[in-house]
Scaffold this motif. Structure first.
Motif, PDB file in Angstrom:
ATOM      1  N   ASN A 381     -17.573  20.785 -20.520  1.00  0.00           N
ATOM      2  CA  ASN A 381     -17.727  21.967 -21.239  1.00  0.00           C
ATOM      3  C   ASN A 381     -16.715  22.948 -20.727  1.00  0.00           C
ATOM      4  N   SER A 382     -16.402  22.908 -19.548  1.00  0.00           N
ATOM      5  CA  SER A 382     -15.485  23.885 -19.017  1.00  0.00           C
ATOM      6  C   SER A 382     -14.193  23.440 -19.380  1.00  0.00           C
ATOM      7  N   GLN A 383     -13.808  22.430 -18.999  1.00  0.00           N
ATOM      8  CA  GLN A 383     -12.363  21.724 -19.304  1.00  0.00           C
ATOM      9  C   GLN A 383     -11.738  21.874 -20.868  1.00  0.00           C
ATOM     10  N   ILE A 384     -13.131  21.474 -21.739  1.00  0.00           N
ATOM     11  CA  ILE A 384     -12.644  21.546 -23.115  1.00  0.00           C
ATOM     12  C   ILE A 384     -12.345  22.993 -23.615  1.00  0.00           C
ATOM     13  N   GLU A 385     -13.276  23.931 -23.124  1.00  0.00           N
ATOM     14  CA  GLU A 385     -12.785  25.298 -23.390  1.00  0.00           C
ATOM     15  C   GLU A 385     -11.701  25.864 -22.778  1.00  0.00           C
ATOM     16  N   SER A 386     -11.235  25.503 -21.370  1.00  0.00           N
ATOM     17  CA  SER A 386      -9.992  25.948 -20.665  1.00  0.00           C
ATOM     18  C   SER A 386      -8.946  25.536 -21.332  1.00  0.00           C
ATOM     19  N   LYS A 387      -8.967  24.013 -21.556  1.00  0.00           N
ATOM     20  CA  LYS A 387      -7.746  23.355 -21.953  1.00  0.00           C
ATOM     21  C   LYS A 387      -7.699  23.010 -23.402  1.00  0.00           C
ATOM     22  N   LYS A 388      -8.508  23.765 -24.263  1.00  0.00           N
ATOM     23  CA  LYS A 388      -8.530  23.067 -25.505  1.00  0.00           C
ATOM     24  C   LYS A 388      -8.396  21.928 -26.033  1.00  0.00           C
ATOM     25  N   VAL A 389      -9.007  21.060 -25.581  1.00  0.00           N
ATOM     26  CA  VAL A 389      -9.129  19.552 -25.584  1.00  0.00           C
ATOM     27  C   VAL A 389      -9.605  18.958 -26.762  1.00  0.00           C
ATOM     28  N   ASP A 390      -9.320  18.101 -27.582  1.00  0.00           N
ATOM     29  CA  ASP A 390      -9.830  17.250 -28.665  1.00  0.00           C
ATOM     30  C   ASP A 390     -10.645  16.237 -28.099  1.00  0.00           C
ATOM     31  N   PRO A 391     -12.110  16.423 -28.143  1.00  0.00           N
ATOM     32  CA  PRO A 391     -12.839  15.248 -27.287  1.00  0.00           C
ATOM     33  C   PRO A 391     -12.559  14.000 -28.146  1.00  0.00           C
ATOM     34  N   SER A 392     -12.329  13.760 -29.417  1.00  0.00           N
ATOM     35  CA  SER A 392     -12.188  12.492 -30.095  1.00  0.00           C
ATOM     36  C   SER A 392     -11.283  11.846 -29.451  1.00  0.00           C
ATOM     37  N   ARG A 393     -10.189  12.395 -28.726  1.00  0.00           N
ATOM     38  CA  ARG A 393      -9.218  11.458 -28.030  1.00  0.00           C
ATOM     39  C   ARG A 393      -9.325  11.053 -26.754  1.00  0.00           C
ATOM     40  N   ILE A 394     -10.772  11.139 -26.135  1.00  0.00           N
ATOM     41  CA  ILE A 394     -11.247  10.704 -25.025  1.00  0.00           C
ATOM     42  C   ILE A 394     -12.233   9.893 -25.141  1.00  0.00           C
TER      43      ILE A 394
END
Length: 534
Positions: A381-394
């Motif tokens: 949750n922290s990394q998605i918010e701070s790095k604007k990651v698209d979870p579908s790519r993981i």
């Protein structure tokens, strides 16, 4: 009147004489000068009472003063005997309380065996007389599972019976201690390897049919480590127990009932200790490197994704392989920090990789420790918010053995990851006994066929049968399949013919640094060359 006075004096004298014995016992219990003074006074009073009785008898003194004194003396004797007996009762009760407290401080409350401090004292006592003896540390292998299944009260009863089984099988002169929850120590007369194994065989025989607790038969499995004390080496008691503990863990890892300590085990522990400290430092400094091994589509040679693989650069320029440091990290509860490190690195690199191929997926391996608690979810949750990651790519990879440790807990985690937008793959598929159950129970989208089946599939009919069955099942269940460990063109061709979705291995590419994998992805000709036949 004189007769009554004389009787009163004699009764008082009798009271004093009767108080002799409890007064002596008080002196023995209390070991205090004050009580010895009291006993001396009682002796003095006895002499005084006797002298006064003789005086009354010979003088035939019938005065009221004599009668009054006689009454006082009998009451004084009564007072002394009452005080002495009450004091004796109080001191005896106090002594029993002290003895009980002392016993409890020296013994385990459950098994009534002597405890860790007494174990140390026993070892040190034998060392002072330069005895050659052995120390054996026993650890119940399956107590946690038994406690979880049957409850701790049941487990306590099992511990009592296990202690009794060991006690009944010991060599003469051996002493048994309980030093922890499921750990027992035997200080044994065994002075050589054959005697230790003979004692171990006796214990195994006593446990051959299991132990019956509350009419339930329980198979008891233990691991033990032994060290023989050599007087010339002057090894401390704590060091002996530490070495026995090292041997016990070696027995646990190798699924043996008894392992004897040797220098190689000690060197391994020292090496592991230094590696753990170096690993902690490397992790804190950010010295670890994440490499990426490409995964390609079998049908059209396009890049499907990359698997993130951590590497630890050493001082000589080489890399310490994960096979060496990851088990140590897992054993010492450091793996969750490594997982967080890899996730942080991958999420930072993801934007670079997606600029090269917007459809690329990155595979990240998780450990069984990541399944416990909310640490992983909080990190994500922290990394998605701070790095604007698209979870579908993981895509997160869980090994089959991890999943089967706690299927329900794993299912809950997978569902949370899917709700967050991530995908989940089962790594090392086919190596366990519950592969089909995993496909049925868990909402996974991809499986990876373990390289042990892929590497020699062209030579082994059974390997090909497992691969083809897995591909058939995956197709029916709507799962994509990655075959890892592809090392030659012939294996690539076979997997393509069988309809395997993706392939990974040295025939495609070895793990590459971020800079190298950027060049690899950009130069599509490398992929076309690797799969030129298809």
């Amino acid at each position: 009147m004189e007769t009554l006075s004389l009787c009163l004096i004699l009764v008082g004298l009798a009271f004093l004489v009767v108080s002799f014995r409890p007064a002596l016992e008080i002196c023995r219990i209390a070991q205090s000068p004050g009580w010895r003074v009291l006993f001396a006074l009682i002796c003095f009073f006895v002499t005084g009472y006797a002298g006064f009785a003789i005086y009354v008898y010979e003088r035939v003194d019938a005065s009221n003063i004599t009668f009054g004194l006689s009454t006082i003396l009998v009451l004084g004797g009564l007072f002394v005997i009452v005080v002495v007996n009450l004091s004796k009762a109080s001191l005896t009760k106090l002594q029993k309380s002290v003895d009980l407290e002392k016993y409890n401080s020296q013994h385990d409350h459950l098994t009534k065996l002597r405890n860790r401090p007494q174990c140390f004292a026993c070892i040190e006592k034998r060392q002072r007389v330069n005895q050659q003896f052995s120390v054996v540390l026993y650890d119940l292998y399956n107590l946690k599972q038994i406690n979880d299944a049957m409850g701790h009260f049941f487990g306590d009863k099992l511990l009592i019976q296990f202690a009794q089984a060991i006690s009944n099988s010991l060599l003469p002169g051996s002493e048994l201690f309980r030093i922890g929850g499921d750990e027992f120590v035997v200080v044994s007369e065994a002075r050589n390897e054959s005697a230790l194994f003979a004692q171990n065989n006796a214990i195994l025989s006593s446990l051959h049919n299991g132990l019956v607790v509350e009419e339930v038969a329980v198979d008891v499995i233990y691991s033990s480590g032994a060290i023989i004390n050599v007087p010339e080496e002057r090894t401390s008691a704590s060091e002996l127990l530490k070495r026995a503990d090292i041997a016990m863990y070696a027995a646990k890892r190798s699924k043996q009932s008894l392992v004897l300590f040797d220098k190689k085990l000690h060197q391994g522990v020292v090496s592991e200790f230094h590696m753990l400290n170096d690993f902690k430092s490397a992790l804190a400094r950010g010295d670890l490197t994440v490499f990426y091994q490409p995964i390609v589509e079998t049908e059209n040679s396009k890049v499907h994704g990359v698997e993130a693989l951590v590497r630890w650069p050493s001082d000589d320029g080489a890399f310490i392989l994960p096979e060496r440091f990851i088990p140590i990290a897992e054993k010492n509860n450091m793996i969750k920090y490594l997982s967080a490190y890899v996730i942080n690195t991958v999420f930072s690199d993801l934007s670079v990789l997606l600029k090269l191929n917007s459809n690329l997926s990155v595979h990240i391996n998780l450990s069984c420790q990541d399944l416990v608690g909310n640490n992983l979810i909080n990190v994500l949750n922290s990394q998605i918010e701070s790095k604007k990651v698209d979870p579908s790519r993981i895509i997160f990879e869980l090994t089959e053995s991890m999943v089967m440790t706690d299927v329900e807990q794993t299912k809950q985690l997978i569902e949370r990851l899917i709700d967050m937008g991530f995908a989940v793959s089962i790594d090392d598929f086919g190596t366990g006994f519950s592969s089909f159950s995993i496909l049925k129970e868990l909402p996974i989208s991809q499986i990876k066929i373990d390289k042990s089946f892929v590497t020699k599939c062209l030579e082994q009919d059974k390997d090909r049968a497992i691969i083809e069955t897995t591909l058939f099942l995956a197709k029916k269940l709507g799962c994509s399949v990655v075959a890892e460990g592809v090392e030659n063109d012939e294996t690539t061709q076979y997997l393509a013919e069988q309809g395997c979705t993706y392939i990974q291995g040295f025939n495609i590419s070895e793990p590459l640094s971020l800079g190298e994998v950027k060049g690899w992805i950009t130069s599509s000709g490398l992929v076309q060359t690797a799969l030129r036949k298809y």
